[in-house]
Design a protein around this motif. Sequence first.
Motif, mmCIF file in Angstrom:
data_model
loop_
_atom_site.group_PDB
_atom_site.id
_atom_site.type_symbol
_atom_site.label_atom_id
_atom_site.label_comp_id
_atom_site.label_asym_id
_atom_site.label_seq_id
_atom_site.Cartn_x
_atom_site.Cartn_y
_atom_site.Cartn_z
ATOM 1 N N ALA A 212 0.804 -1.222 0.000
ATOM 2 C CA ALA A 212 0.000 0.000 0.000
ATOM 3 C C ALA A 212 0.836 1.271 0.000
ATOM 4 O O ALA A 212 0.289 2.366 0.191
ATOM 5 N N GLY A 213 2.153 1.161 -0.191
ATOM 6 C CA GLY A 213 2.984 2.349 -0.301
ATOM 7 C C GLY A 213 2.839 3.268 0.893
ATOM 8 O O GLY A 213 2.930 2.833 2.055
ATOM 9 N N PRO A 214 2.582 4.560 0.663
ATOM 10 C CA PRO A 214 2.495 5.513 1.776
ATOM 11 C C PRO A 214 1.280 5.310 2.681
ATOM 12 O O PRO A 214 1.198 5.913 3.743
ATOM 13 N N TRP A 215 0.341 4.452 2.265
ATOM 14 C CA TRP A 215 -0.823 4.144 3.102
ATOM 15 C C TRP A 215 -0.557 2.947 4.032
ATOM 16 O O TRP A 215 -1.432 2.551 4.784
ATOM 17 N N THR A 216 0.657 2.391 3.999
ATOM 18 C CA THR A 216 0.963 1.196 4.785
ATOM 19 C C THR A 216 0.672 1.387 6.269
ATOM 20 O O THR A 216 -0.030 0.582 6.887
ATOM 21 N N ASN A 217 1.220 2.439 6.858
ATOM 22 C CA ASN A 217 1.041 2.624 8.300
ATOM 23 C C ASN A 217 -0.390 2.938 8.679
ATOM 24 O O ASN A 217 -0.833 2.605 9.787
ATOM 25 N N ASP A 218 -1.127 3.594 7.802
ATOM 26 C CA ASP A 218 -2.533 3.849 8.086
ATOM 27 C C ASP A 218 -3.280 2.527 8.262
ATOM 28 O O ASP A 218 -4.179 2.406 9.113
ATOM 29 N N LEU A 219 -2.929 1.524 7.464
ATOM 30 C CA LEU A 219 -3.584 0.220 7.550
ATOM 31 C C LEU A 219 -3.037 -0.603 8.707
ATOM 32 O O LEU A 219 -3.798 -1.275 9.413
ATOM 33 N N GLU A 230 8.533 7.370 7.173
ATOM 34 C CA GLU A 230 8.110 8.746 6.909
ATOM 35 C C GLU A 230 7.617 8.849 5.474
ATOM 36 O O GLU A 230 8.063 8.097 4.599
ATOM 37 N N ILE A 231 6.725 9.795 5.261
ATOM 38 C CA ILE A 231 6.229 10.068 3.915
ATOM 39 C C ILE A 231 6.776 11.420 3.477
ATOM 40 O O ILE A 231 6.539 12.436 4.132
ATOM 41 N N TRP A 232 7.526 11.401 2.394
ATOM 42 C CA TRP A 232 8.126 12.620 1.861
ATOM 43 C C TRP A 232 7.417 13.025 0.575
ATOM 44 O O TRP A 232 7.334 12.222 -0.367
ATOM 45 N N PRO A 233 6.914 14.252 0.488
ATOM 46 C CA PRO A 233 6.410 14.751 -0.793
ATOM 47 C C PRO A 233 7.586 15.127 -1.701
ATOM 48 O O PRO A 233 8.357 16.030 -1.370
ATOM 49 N N GLU A 291 10.084 19.842 7.583
ATOM 50 C CA GLU A 291 8.764 20.362 7.934
ATOM 51 C C GLU A 291 7.662 19.886 6.993
ATOM 52 O O GLU A 291 6.469 20.016 7.304
ATOM 53 N N LEU A 292 8.035 19.316 5.827
ATOM 54 C CA LEU A 292 7.037 18.807 4.885
ATOM 55 C C LEU A 292 6.796 17.308 5.038
ATOM 56 O O LEU A 292 5.892 16.758 4.408
ATOM 57 N N ARG A 293 7.586 16.638 5.841
ATOM 58 C CA ARG A 293 7.463 15.193 6.012
ATOM 59 C C ARG A 293 6.307 14.872 6.952
ATOM 60 O O ARG A 293 5.963 15.653 7.826
ATOM 61 N N SER A 294 5.717 13.694 6.767
ATOM 62 C CA SER A 294 4.583 13.308 7.598
ATOM 63 C C SER A 294 4.647 11.821 7.911
ATOM 64 O O SER A 294 5.444 11.080 7.331
ATOM 65 N N LYS A 295 3.792 11.395 8.804
ATOM 66 C CA LYS A 295 3.711 9.983 9.187
ATOM 67 C C LYS A 295 2.479 9.305 8.613
ATOM 68 O O LYS A 295 2.355 8.084 8.652
ATOM 69 N N THR A 296 1.560 10.088 8.090
ATOM 70 C CA THR A 296 0.306 9.531 7.595
ATOM 71 C C THR A 296 -0.146 10.285 6.356
ATOM 72 O O THR A 296 0.128 11.485 6.210
ATOM 73 N N MET A 297 -0.852 9.598 5.475
ATOM 74 C CA MET A 297 -1.354 10.248 4.266
ATOM 75 C C MET A 297 -2.490 11.220 4.567
ATOM 76 O O MET A 297 -2.841 12.037 3.724
ATOM 77 N N SER A 298 -3.049 11.147 5.767
ATOM 78 C CA SER A 298 -4.136 12.068 6.116
ATOM 79 C C SER A 298 -3.652 13.507 6.194
ATOM 80 O O SER A 298 -4.449 14.448 6.084
ATOM 81 N N THR A 299 -2.328 13.710 6.381
ATOM 82 C CA THR A 299 -1.778 15.071 6.447
ATOM 83 C C THR A 299 -0.913 15.406 5.228
ATOM 84 O O THR A 299 -0.248 16.438 5.219
ATOM 85 N N PHE A 300 -0.932 14.526 4.223
ATOM 86 C CA PHE A 300 -0.106 14.761 3.040
ATOM 87 C C PHE A 300 -0.694 15.892 2.199
ATOM 88 O O PHE A 300 -1.903 15.922 1.942
ATOM 89 N N VAL A 301 0.162 16.823 1.763
ATOM 90 C CA VAL A 301 -0.268 17.971 0.969
ATOM 91 C C VAL A 301 0.100 17.730 -0.498
ATOM 92 O O VAL A 301 1.264 17.468 -0.825
ATOM 93 N N ARG A 302 -0.885 17.805 -1.382
ATOM 94 C CA ARG A 302 -0.656 17.522 -2.804
ATOM 95 C C ARG A 302 -0.088 18.720 -3.566
ATOM 96 O O ARG A 302 0.591 18.547 -4.571
#
Length: 405
Positions: A212-219, A230-233, A291-302
């Motif tokens: 599930a890529g960046p959604w792995t930890n959410d699941l 970490e999820i990096w844009p 400051e742009l990195r996140s732990k969940t896709m719920s806070t990912f900025v497109r």
Amino acid sequence: MAETTADFNADVVIIGGGIAGLATAYYLSQKQNLQIILLEKDSIPNPNNSSYGDERMYRRMYSNEYLSELQEESLKEWKNLEAQHDCQLLRQNGLLFYGEAWDEETIEGSIPGARRVMEKKGIPFEALNAEQLQQRWPMRPKPDFIGLFESTSGMVWSTKAIELFRSQAETNGVSIHTGEETVSLNVTISGSVEVKTQSGNIFIAKQVVLTAGPWTNDLLSSFTDPLNLEIWPMLWGHYRVEETLRDQFPQWFCFQQEKPDSNDGGLYYGFPCHTPETSLIKVGIDWCPPELRSKTMSTFVREPDSELAQLLDQFLRNNWDGIKECVGLYFSPYTMTKDTLFVLDRLPGYPQISLFTGGSGQAFKFTPLLGKLLAELVLDQPPSFDLSPLSASRECVKPLSTVSA
């Protein structure tokens, strides 16, 4: 009375229809007569995935010997696919590493490190100075820049690869459900895995493969501790170039040290022009400010960050000739580990769940081998390649709660 949603039963449910999930479905469907279901939350290909886009690099220049060996085996698989299905998935056009040569590894390695590994493994390459770089390509290197050119690297036609794995998996009987977003997993008393989706469907499987890529930890958070990811844009896009120069751009990666007084991480890359009718090159940056990195896709900025977009634009115009207007910029989510190696393993404590994550922006080039290895895990077969560096139990990817304990 509410309508009861029917359950779906399968030997294997694959969650995630990016390139890793599709490759796993392809190899599993060839091994045994299994009932396989693949669930993808959006479309295939999905423009929101990290594997979206028309091209990806493959290369033999690595500072890490393990990745160099992994690439050699993956290239064999790519070429087997091309021969078996009479298609072209790879384009050989060489790769240039250039820039500053300092003895410290970045997320993409280093020029000195790549040279050491190529020399050790007998991979031919050319070593170039700044003057030679400028004579050969439409670039303006700094006087202290050096370069390494390895001629057998190139690009993977990623959209074609995704379509091949999907079509062949479906031909082999894999049931692919798009628009089916997984919301939770639960291991039952009997040891099977219950997968619930946003639509209310319940899938029961003997084995689950989580790609599930960046959604792995959410699941993972729905039933266990998430991994230390970490999820990096990551910013990438296309620029138009002068028509007289469009055939002169190489596939390249520029190494420069991070500038402490700004957000400039110093790592940039680019592809040759393969669309002569539009004279476009694909370019991008290979770092992300903390400051742009996140732990969940719920806070990912497109929306692409304006400062990063400006840094990319300035780099291109200061370092390359023939750069015209930008015709599109994008943020793609890269799932990063601390050591930039992937996770490909059974989930600790859950032998019925295999997973691939932490692609760290460099997994696409390995996917035939990764899909084959995931299939071997599911089938409980000995791995055909050493998986120990990709363990889910290694210190840098253990759940933070486990590490602190």
